[in-house]
Design an enzyme around this catalytic site. Structure first.
Site, PDB file in Angstrom:
ATOM      1  N   SER A  65      28.813 -10.522  -3.404  1.00  0.00           N
ATOM      2  CA  SER A  65      28.467 -11.909  -3.153  1.00  0.00           C
ATOM      3  C   SER A  65      29.624 -12.657  -2.522  1.00  0.00           C
ATOM      4  O   SER A  65      30.739 -12.638  -3.008  1.00  0.00           O
ATOM      5  CB  SER A  65      28.091 -12.566  -4.476  1.00  0.00           C
ATOM      6  OG  SER A  65      27.817 -13.918  -4.302  1.00  0.00           O
ATOM      7  N   GLY A  66      29.330 -13.370  -1.423  1.00  0.00           N
ATOM      8  CA  GLY A  66      30.331 -14.222  -0.811  1.00  0.00           C
ATOM      9  C   GLY A  66      31.432 -13.497  -0.092  1.00  0.00           C
ATOM     10  O   GLY A  66      32.465 -14.082   0.201  1.00  0.00           O
ATOM     11  N   LYS A 116      28.346 -14.545   4.942  1.00  0.00           N
ATOM     12  CA  LYS A 116      26.998 -14.535   5.494  1.00  0.00           C
ATOM     13  C   LYS A 116      26.284 -15.849   5.266  1.00  0.00           C
ATOM     14  O   LYS A 116      25.599 -16.334   6.162  1.00  0.00           O
ATOM     15  CB  LYS A 116      26.186 -13.362   4.957  1.00  0.00           C
ATOM     16  CG  LYS A 116      26.226 -13.164   3.454  1.00  0.00           C
ATOM     17  CD  LYS A 116      25.393 -14.184   2.680  1.00  0.00           C
ATOM     18  CE  LYS A 116      25.416 -13.879   1.236  1.00  0.00           C
ATOM     19  NZ  LYS A 116      25.220 -15.033   0.372  1.00  0.00           N
ATOM     20  N   THR A 171      27.656 -18.801   4.929  1.00  0.00           N
ATOM     21  CA  THR A 171      28.296 -19.777   5.805  1.00  0.00           C
ATOM     22  C   THR A 171      27.754 -19.642   7.218  1.00  0.00           C
ATOM     23  O   THR A 171      27.465 -20.643   7.890  1.00  0.00           O
ATOM     24  CB  THR A 171      29.814 -19.569   5.804  1.00  0.00           C
ATOM     25  OG1 THR A 171      30.296 -19.673   4.456  1.00  0.00           O
ATOM     26  CG2 THR A 171      30.509 -20.600   6.664  1.00  0.00           C
ATOM     27  N   ARG A 178      13.987  -2.537  -4.632  1.00  0.00           N
ATOM     28  CA  ARG A 178      14.650  -3.081  -3.443  1.00  0.00           C
ATOM     29  C   ARG A 178      13.729  -2.974  -2.232  1.00  0.00           C
ATOM     30  O   ARG A 178      13.658  -3.883  -1.403  1.00  0.00           O
ATOM     31  CB  ARG A 178      15.957  -2.330  -3.180  1.00  0.00           C
ATOM     32  CG  ARG A 178      17.072  -2.687  -4.138  1.00  0.00           C
ATOM     33  CD  ARG A 178      18.387  -2.057  -3.735  1.00  0.00           C
ATOM     34  NE  ARG A 178      19.484  -2.615  -4.499  1.00  0.00           N
ATOM     35  CZ  ARG A 178      20.765  -2.390  -4.234  1.00  0.00           C
ATOM     36  NH1 ARG A 178      21.092  -1.606  -3.211  1.00  0.00           N
ATOM     37  NH2 ARG A 178      21.707  -2.937  -4.968  1.00  0.00           N
ATOM     38  N   ASN A 209      11.189  -5.664  -2.587  1.00  0.00           N
ATOM     39  CA  ASN A 209      11.835  -6.948  -2.322  1.00  0.00           C
ATOM     40  C   ASN A 209      11.863  -7.229  -0.822  1.00  0.00           C
ATOM     41  O   ASN A 209      11.474  -8.315  -0.365  1.00  0.00           O
ATOM     42  CB  ASN A 209      13.258  -6.918  -2.891  1.00  0.00           C
ATOM     43  CG  ASN A 209      14.004  -8.213  -2.641  1.00  0.00           C
ATOM     44  OD1 ASN A 209      13.592  -9.284  -3.053  1.00  0.00           O
ATOM     45  ND2 ASN A 209      15.130  -8.109  -1.939  1.00  0.00           N
ATOM     46  N   ILE A 211      19.613  -8.327   0.574  1.00  0.00           N
ATOM     47  CA  ILE A 211      20.193  -7.009   0.381  1.00  0.00           C
ATOM     48  C   ILE A 211      19.151  -5.997   0.824  1.00  0.00           C
ATOM     49  O   ILE A 211      18.104  -5.884   0.220  1.00  0.00           O
ATOM     50  CB  ILE A 211      20.545  -6.759  -1.094  1.00  0.00           C
ATOM     51  CG1 ILE A 211      21.606  -7.759  -1.557  1.00  0.00           C
ATOM     52  CG2 ILE A 211      21.024  -5.328  -1.299  1.00  0.00           C
ATOM     53  CD1 ILE A 211      21.869  -7.698  -3.043  1.00  0.00           C
ATOM     54  N   SER A 212      19.418  -5.291   1.896  1.00  0.00           N
ATOM     55  CA  SER A 212      18.470  -4.278   2.378  1.00  0.00           C
ATOM     56  C   SER A 212      19.260  -3.064   2.847  1.00  0.00           C
ATOM     57  O   SER A 212      19.473  -2.869   4.036  1.00  0.00           O
ATOM     58  CB  SER A 212      17.606  -4.833   3.515  1.00  0.00           C
ATOM     59  OG  SER A 212      18.407  -5.377   4.531  1.00  0.00           O
ATOM     60  N   GLY A 225      24.493   1.046  -9.494  1.00  0.00           N
ATOM     61  CA  GLY A 225      23.624   0.877  -8.344  1.00  0.00           C
ATOM     62  C   GLY A 225      24.171  -0.110  -7.329  1.00  0.00           C
ATOM     63  O   GLY A 225      23.412  -0.781  -6.625  1.00  0.00           O
TER      64      GLY A 225
END
Length: 229
Positions: free
Chosen positions: A60-61, A65, A67, A106, A109, A132-133, A182
């Site tokens: 994260s962060g 991305k 921004t 995933r 998702n 997230i892919s 994971g």
């Protein structure tokens, strides 16, 4: 940022809707894949963000991305385009709250987000998706939802060390010590894009500014006629 998808010229809309949205027939769905996937947004833009992804990481962060998503959305808005940002973290609090981070969840998702993004694109809205892919097949499935070059993938190809250094929540550290399982790039694979329309890289050892990255995407959209009235 890492990928964009372009909506059709509202061919399935009713005559009244077509007339009202005619100016948006060049709308684009933007999907971003950066050097590391993010679990939430950053950059001070509520409700928006881009998921960062990297062939070696997921945090994260880490790569800016969100921004970038905010910068792109802001620039497009200033030019009179309607935009909407689909943030993976926000979606997991609502639409996808029943999904885990297992491979099959995933995939689901991404499938759901792809379908939602397609609806926005069909309505003439530029949809910026931040997710997230990590699996190529899932990204290809989203691309197939938006044929005729309406899916544009933007790959932020940044070094792993940069992403780990920008890990504000300490997720990489937790993953490295086995406290998070994971984790993409640590104990779960990330399959790098092979057909990205746009690749953003470091310049002279420095990461481009959010505005510079947004301008790179905008230039591609303009040069290929996606932002025409």
């Amino acid at each position: 940022m890492s990928s964009l998808s372009i909506p059709p010229p509202l061919l399935r809309a009713s005559p009244s809707l077509t007339a009202a949205a005619k100016w948006r027939k060049g709308a684009v769905r933007v999907r971003v894949r950066t050097s590391v996937p993010a679990l939430d947004g950053d950059g001070g833009c509520a409700g928006s963000g881009m998921e960062q992804q990297h062939h070696q990481g997921d945090a994260s962060g880490s790569a800016g991305k969100s921004t970038l998503a905010c910068a792109l959305s802001r620039e497009l808005h200033c030019r009179g385009h309607h935009t909407y940002v689909l943030d993976g973290d926000n979606l997991r609090h609502g639409l996808n709250r029943d999904l885990s981070f297992k491979a099959e969840d995933r995939t689901e998702n991404i499938r759901r987000v792809g379908e939602v993004a397609k609806l926005f694109a069909d309505a003439g809205t530029i949809c910026i998706a931040s997710l997230i892919s990590p699996y190529r097949r899932d990204r290809d499935a989203c691309r197939a939802l938006l044929p005729d070059s309406r899916f544009i993938e933007v790959f932020m190809d940044l070094p792993l060390e940069i992403c780990e250094a920008r890990d504000p929540k300490g997720l990489y550290k937790l993953a490295r010590t086995g406290k998070i399982k994971g984790f993409t790039g640590v104990d779960d694979p990330y399959e790098s894009p092979v057909n990205s329309e746009i690749v953003i890289k470091m310049e002279d050892g420095e990461c481009p500014s959010p505005k510079a990255m947004a301008n790179q995407v905008l230039c591609y959209l303009e040069e290929n006629g996606y932002l025409q009235a």
